[in-house]
Design a protein around this motif. Structure first.
Motif, PDB file in Angstrom:
ATOM      1  N   GLN A   1      36.199  34.967  35.901  1.00  9.51           N
ATOM      2  CA  GLN A   1      35.854  35.149  37.308  1.00  9.51           C
ATOM      3  C   GLN A   1      35.326  36.552  37.605  1.00  9.51           C
ATOM      4  OE1 GLN A   1      38.995  34.265  36.336  1.00  9.51           O
ATOM      5  NE2 GLN A   1      40.555  35.367  37.485  1.00  9.51           N
ATOM      6  N   HIS A   2      35.604  37.531  36.768  1.00 12.13           N
ATOM      7  CA  HIS A   2      35.066  38.880  36.967  1.00 12.13           C
ATOM      8  C   HIS A   2      33.623  38.989  36.475  1.00 12.13           C
ATOM      9  CE1 HIS A   2      39.204  41.104  37.108  1.00 12.13           C
ATOM     10  NE2 HIS A   2      39.088  40.170  38.024  1.00 12.13           N
ATOM     11  N   LEU A   3      33.126  37.937  35.837  1.00 12.07           N
ATOM     12  CA  LEU A   3      31.804  38.005  35.219  1.00 12.07           C
ATOM     13  C   LEU A   3      30.754  37.195  35.967  1.00 12.07           C
ATOM     14  CD1 LEU A   3      32.990  37.654  31.510  1.00 12.07           C
ATOM     15  CD2 LEU A   3      32.587  39.741  32.819  1.00 12.07           C
ATOM     16  N   SER A   4      31.017  36.832  37.200  1.00 16.22           N
ATOM     17  CA  SER A   4      30.076  35.985  37.942  1.00 16.22           C
ATOM     18  C   SER A   4      28.739  36.676  38.194  1.00 16.22           C
ATOM     19  CB  SER A   4      30.700  35.523  39.259  1.00 16.22           C
ATOM     20  OG  SER A   4      30.970  36.638  40.092  1.00 16.22           O
ATOM     21  N   SER A   5      28.706  37.992  38.182  1.00 17.86           N
ATOM     22  CA  SER A   5      27.453  38.707  38.423  1.00 17.86           C
ATOM     23  C   SER A   5      26.612  38.868  37.160  1.00 17.86           C
ATOM     24  CB  SER A   5      27.736  40.079  39.040  1.00 17.86           C
ATOM     25  OG  SER A   5      28.464  40.865  38.133  1.00 17.86           O
TER      26      SER A   5
END
Length: 179
Positions: free
Chosen positions: A63-67
């Motif tokens: 979820q921290h890698l959505s960007s």
């Protein structure tokens, strides 16, 4: 400065605001850009940060890698071809722990007993933290298992085991999010 860099790298298991172009903002100090994903273990990805040494890599949940979905897709397409061993000098993957049961409650904190650990290693957590890792149903079962309180009386919680630590809030990191 070294302090600024150290603070920006302490984002391994903390929530970060998301922005576009493979970058993440870390504690409002500077933007950290994902150079590449090195490995995946236990639902976490080992991130090599652009401009930092390999030893400064951190483990991040998806979820921290959505960007940086393009880099994530690229990694997922080639991960079968990657070596099973982690590169030398990288941090070990986070250890995931499983909650065995909720033992008791004291001052809005719940005493959590962990699978394969003794009561002396139990930890105290807030209701919000337990719900955040998917343990809302476990909380309900614990509360419903208590004797019904009589009107005007406080709920009587089980006694704190002698070997348990004192009630002090402990952050939840690396917990299985399953029920």
């Amino acid at each position: 400065s070294k302090k600024r860099k150290a603070e920006s790298r302490e984002i391994g298991l903390r929530k970060k605001p998301k922005i576009s172009d493979n970058s993440l903002i870390a504690n409002d100090f500077e933007t950290c850009e994902v150079e590449r994903i090195i490995a995946q273990r236990n639902g976490f990805y080992l991130i090599k940060w652009k401009g930092y040494r390999l030893s400064d890599s951190t483990w991040e949940p998806e979820q921290h890698l959505s960007s940086c979905s393009e880099i994530l897709s690229e990694f997922q397409n080639v991960k079968g071809k990657l070596a099973a061993e982690l590169p030398s000098g990288t941090p070990p993957p986070p250890q995931l722990y499983e909650i065995e049961r909720i033992v008791t409650r004291k001052k809005k904190l719940y005493l959590v007993k962990w699978v394969d650990f003794g009561m002396d290693q139990a930890t105290w957590h807030s209701k919000a933290d337990l719900k955040a890792v998917g343990k809302g149903e476990m909380l309900k079962k614990f509360e419903h298992s208590l004797p019904k309180k009589k009107s005007g009386k406080k709920t009587k919680y089980p006694k704190i085991p002698r070997e348990a630590p004192s009630p002090t809030l402990t952050p939840l990191v690396g917990v299985f999010a399953s029920q």
